[in-house]
Design a protein around this motif. Structure first.
Motif, PDB file in Angstrom:
ATOM      1  N   LEU A 264       2.750   1.697  -3.368  1.00  9.93           N
ATOM      2  CA  LEU A 264       1.823   2.168  -4.380  1.00  9.93           C
ATOM      3  C   LEU A 264       1.531   3.650  -4.080  1.00  9.93           C
ATOM      4  O   LEU A 264       1.641   4.494  -4.816  1.00  9.93           O
ATOM      5  CB  LEU A 264       0.553   1.435  -4.569  1.00  9.93           C
ATOM      6  CG  LEU A 264       0.825  -0.036  -5.186  1.00  9.93           C
ATOM      7  CD1 LEU A 264      -0.355  -0.963  -4.850  1.00  9.93           C
ATOM      8  CD2 LEU A 264       1.268   0.156  -6.590  1.00  9.93           C
TER       9      LEU A 264
ATOM     10  N   CYS B 213      -7.044  -5.868  -2.923  1.00  4.95           N
ATOM     11  CA  CYS B 213      -7.091  -7.109  -3.868  1.00  4.95           C
ATOM     12  C   CYS B 213      -5.850  -8.035  -3.532  1.00  4.95           C
ATOM     13  O   CYS B 213      -5.900  -9.056  -3.752  1.00  4.95           O
ATOM     14  CB  CYS B 213      -7.136  -6.625  -5.259  1.00  4.95           C
ATOM     15  SG  CYS B 213      -8.846  -5.839  -5.544  1.00  4.95           S
ATOM     16  N   MET B 214      -4.532  -7.404  -3.501  1.00  2.34           N
ATOM     17  CA  MET B 214      -3.177  -8.135  -3.251  1.00  2.34           C
ATOM     18  C   MET B 214      -3.292  -8.897  -2.261  1.00  2.34           C
ATOM     19  O   MET B 214      -3.045 -10.249  -2.198  1.00  2.34           O
ATOM     20  CB  MET B 214      -2.198  -7.220  -3.502  1.00  2.34           C
ATOM     21  CG  MET B 214      -1.796  -6.655  -4.898  1.00  2.34           C
ATOM     22  SD  MET B 214      -0.499  -5.765  -4.847  1.00  2.34           S
ATOM     23  CE  MET B 214       0.776  -7.168  -5.152  1.00  2.34           C
TER      24      MET B 214
ATOM     25  N   VAL C  14      -7.337   0.128  -2.833  1.00  3.26           N
ATOM     26  CA  VAL C  14      -8.227  -0.996  -3.436  1.00  3.26           C
ATOM     27  C   VAL C  14      -7.322  -1.959  -4.149  1.00  3.26           C
ATOM     28  O   VAL C  14      -7.212  -3.219  -3.971  1.00  3.26           O
ATOM     29  CB  VAL C  14      -8.908  -0.410  -4.778  1.00  3.26           C
ATOM     30  CG1 VAL C  14      -9.310  -1.347  -5.533  1.00  3.26           C
ATOM     31  CG2 VAL C  14     -10.078   0.764  -4.078  1.00  3.26           C
ATOM     32  N   VAL C  15      -5.990  -1.498  -4.579  1.00  2.07           N
ATOM     33  CA  VAL C  15      -5.121  -2.389  -5.160  1.00  2.07           C
ATOM     34  C   VAL C  15      -4.585  -3.247  -4.111  1.00  2.07           C
ATOM     35  O   VAL C  15      -4.225  -4.755  -4.186  1.00  2.07           O
ATOM     36  CB  VAL C  15      -3.968  -1.643  -5.871  1.00  2.07           C
ATOM     37  CG1 VAL C  15      -2.843  -2.579  -6.350  1.00  2.07           C
ATOM     38  CG2 VAL C  15      -4.487  -1.013  -7.134  1.00  2.07           C
ATOM     39  N   SER C  16      -4.168  -2.562  -2.756  1.00  2.00           N
ATOM     40  CA  SER C  16      -3.782  -3.060  -1.714  1.00  2.00           C
ATOM     41  C   SER C  16      -4.662  -4.341  -1.228  1.00  2.00           C
ATOM     42  O   SER C  16      -4.267  -5.717  -0.958  1.00  2.00           O
ATOM     43  CB  SER C  16      -3.315  -2.375  -0.578  1.00  2.00           C
ATOM     44  OG  SER C  16      -2.647  -2.868   0.567  1.00  2.00           O
TER      45      SER C  16
ATOM     46  N   TRP D   8       0.783  -1.302   0.013  1.00  2.00           N
ATOM     47  CA  TRP D   8       0.079   0.068   0.106  1.00  2.00           C
ATOM     48  C   TRP D   8       0.926   1.317  -0.102  1.00  2.00           C
ATOM     49  O   TRP D   8       0.386   2.041  -0.660  1.00  2.00           O
ATOM     50  CB  TRP D   8      -0.934  -0.007   1.169  1.00  2.00           C
ATOM     51  CG  TRP D   8      -1.946   1.201   1.091  1.00  2.00           C
ATOM     52  CD1 TRP D   8      -3.012   1.191   0.590  1.00  2.00           C
ATOM     53  CD2 TRP D   8      -1.700   2.277   1.777  1.00  2.00           C
ATOM     54  NE1 TRP D   8      -3.659   2.343   0.736  1.00  2.00           N
ATOM     55  CE2 TRP D   8      -2.702   3.436   1.577  1.00  2.00           C
ATOM     56  CE3 TRP D   8      -0.587   2.907   2.596  1.00  2.00           C
ATOM     57  CZ2 TRP D   8      -3.015   4.594   1.851  1.00  2.00           C
ATOM     58  CZ3 TRP D   8      -0.815   4.243   3.113  1.00  2.00           C
ATOM     59  CH2 TRP D   8      -1.946   5.069   2.762  1.00  2.00           C
TER      60      TRP D   8
ATOM     61  N   LEU E 160      -6.977   4.758  -4.700  1.00  2.00           N
ATOM     62  CA  LEU E 160      -6.619   3.711  -5.612  1.00  2.00           C
ATOM     63  C   LEU E 160      -5.779   2.744  -4.930  1.00  2.00           C
ATOM     64  O   LEU E 160      -5.748   1.667  -5.130  1.00  2.00           O
ATOM     65  CB  LEU E 160      -6.014   4.342  -6.839  1.00  2.00           C
ATOM     66  CG  LEU E 160      -5.344   3.468  -7.927  1.00  2.00           C
ATOM     67  CD1 LEU E 160      -6.597   2.835  -8.456  1.00  2.00           C
ATOM     68  CD2 LEU E 160      -4.710   4.070  -8.965  1.00  2.00           C
ATOM     69  N   ALA E 161      -4.725   3.193  -4.235  1.00  2.00           N
ATOM     70  CA  ALA E 161      -3.818   2.234  -3.811  1.00  2.00           C
ATOM     71  C   ALA E 161      -4.245   1.243  -2.522  1.00  2.00           C
ATOM     72  O   ALA E 161      -3.891  -0.083  -2.570  1.00  2.00           O
ATOM     73  CB  ALA E 161      -2.401   2.847  -3.021  1.00  2.00           C
TER      74      ALA E 161
END
Length: 163
Positions: A91, A152-153, A148-150, A88, A145-146
């Protein structure tokens, strides 16, 4: 409980609630100054931001280790805390903002060169000012945004460790 007592009992996260948080923005400032300084200084700003991200991840791992004591699954929970924080922060503090400021500055320098007759030093300083002034506007959207990506990962990591 009195609100003043409530605030004083709240734990302060040095990496999120103090001036130390600004070290995560070092690379954005470096990117804003890219047109004016040697590239080694820009890479140095990335080193500062990466050190901040790493220190925050290690801190969150230590806190997770203390919180989980000797409970089963402690290693997995600590690993997830470290990886989640590192991904997180990497990103949100280094990768996405660095790229964004780099592109804003490159585009502004190019456009100033095509649309004005300003001397190169004036265009470079203007580009730096544009880059610096962009930083406050990109922080919140990039953090979201980060996140959401974090998430998901981390879901992927947890699913992988379960199977």
């Amino acid at each position: 409980m009195d609100p003043a007592e409530e605030n004083s009992s709240k734990t302060v996260d040095i990496y999120r609630d103090t001036w130390v948080r600004f070290l995560g923005y070092a690379n954005e400032v470096g990117e804003a100054f890219r047109a004016l300084v040697p590239v080694s200084l820009v890479w140095g700003s990335y080193a500062v931001a990466t050190a901040y991200v790493t220190a925050d991840a290690v801190d969150k791992g230590k806190k997770a280790a203390v919180a989980h004591g000797d409970n089963p699954g402690k290693t997995t929970r600590v690993a997830v805390a470290v990886v989640d924080t590192f991904v997180w922060q990497a990103l949100a503090s280094v990768i996405i903002p660095g790229f964004t400021i780099n592109r804003v500055c490159a585009a502004s320098l190019y456009l100033l060169g095509r649309t004005t007759r300003w001397p190169l030093p004036v265009r470079k300083w203007t580009t730096t000012a544009i880059g610096l002034s962009t930083i406050p506007f990109i922080i919140t959207p990039i953090d979201r945004l980060a996140q959401v990506v974090s998430v998901c990962m981390c879901v992927s990591i947890c699913a992988y460790t379960v199977h």
